[in-house]
Design a protein around this motif. Structure first.
Motif, PDB file in Angstrom:
ATOM      1  N   ARG A  24      -5.268   9.480  -1.035  1.00  0.00           N
ATOM      2  CA  ARG A  24      -6.145   9.195   0.102  1.00  0.00           C
ATOM      3  C   ARG A  24      -5.363   8.762   1.347  1.00  0.00           C
ATOM      4  O   ARG A  24      -5.772   9.061   2.465  1.00  0.00           O
ATOM      5  N   PHE A  25      -4.265   8.059   1.142  1.00  0.00           N
ATOM      6  CA  PHE A  25      -3.459   7.551   2.252  1.00  0.00           C
ATOM      7  C   PHE A  25      -2.147   8.329   2.327  1.00  0.00           C
ATOM      8  O   PHE A  25      -1.592   8.726   1.298  1.00  0.00           O
ATOM      9  N   ASP A  38     -11.160  -1.021   0.588  1.00  0.00           N
ATOM     10  CA  ASP A  38      -9.987  -0.903   1.451  1.00  0.00           C
ATOM     11  C   ASP A  38     -10.032  -1.904   2.601  1.00  0.00           C
ATOM     12  O   ASP A  38      -9.063  -2.032   3.356  1.00  0.00           O
ATOM     13  N   MET A  95      -5.336   7.201   6.786  1.00  0.00           N
ATOM     14  CA  MET A  95      -6.217   6.735   5.709  1.00  0.00           C
ATOM     15  C   MET A  95      -7.482   7.585   5.691  1.00  0.00           C
ATOM     16  O   MET A  95      -8.230   7.599   6.678  1.00  0.00           O
ATOM     17  N   VAL A 118       0.824  -1.209   0.000  1.00  0.00           N
ATOM     18  CA  VAL A 118       0.000   0.000   0.000  1.00  0.00           C
ATOM     19  C   VAL A 118       0.858   1.260   0.000  1.00  0.00           C
ATOM     20  O   VAL A 118       0.621   2.179  -0.784  1.00  0.00           O
ATOM     21  N   VAL A 159      -4.466   3.833  -3.650  1.00  0.00           N
ATOM     22  CA  VAL A 159      -4.603   4.659  -2.442  1.00  0.00           C
ATOM     23  C   VAL A 159      -4.010   6.054  -2.591  1.00  0.00           C
ATOM     24  O   VAL A 159      -4.108   6.867  -1.661  1.00  0.00           O
TER      25      VAL A 159
END
Length: 125
Positions: A66-67, A89, A82, A48, A63
């Motif tokens: 967003r992360f 997810d 997150m 990730v 991701v």
């Protein structure tokens, strides 16, 4: 030997946020690459996010935006912020560590040697 202990998982609704933490047993944060991998119920494993000792980061396309991965070198703690969570997810999230043998974006495609016990993240629609 590096020991990694995750915390911060839980259940949220879609669009919500969670922050995962990983406490490392030694000064791993600056001496190797660290990151977060996840594995869903179908056993698909995905790298990730990763970070190296210089603070360079890499993310899976799924991701990006967003992360956010970060580290507290003084406390030997790795974080994963997150946001805008989606049902896809949902997975077990693992803190990982390994020497930085390749560029970070490729490091996310490898299987690191050191893994925590995992923390479950569940996102409902």
């Amino acid at each position: 030997r590096v020991q990694l202990v995750e915390s911060g998982g839980g259940s949220v609704q879609a669009g919500g946020s969670l922050r995962l933490s990983c406490a490392a047993s030694e000064n791993s944060v600056n001496t190797r690459c660290m990151g977060w991998f996840r594995q869903d119920s179908g056993k698909k494993r995905e790298g990730v996010a990763g970070i190296d000792g210089n603070g360079n980061t890499a993310y899976a396309d799924s991701v990006k935006g967003r992360f956010t991965i970060s580290q507290d070198s003084a406390k030997n703690i790795l974080y994963l912020e997150m946001n805008s969570l989606k049902p896809e997810d949902t997975a077990m999230y693992y803190c990982v560590a390994d020497p930085c043998t390749v560029e970070l974006k490729y490091w996310l495609l490898l299987r690191p040697n050191y893994w925590g016990q995992g923390t479950q993240v569940t996102v409902s629609s």
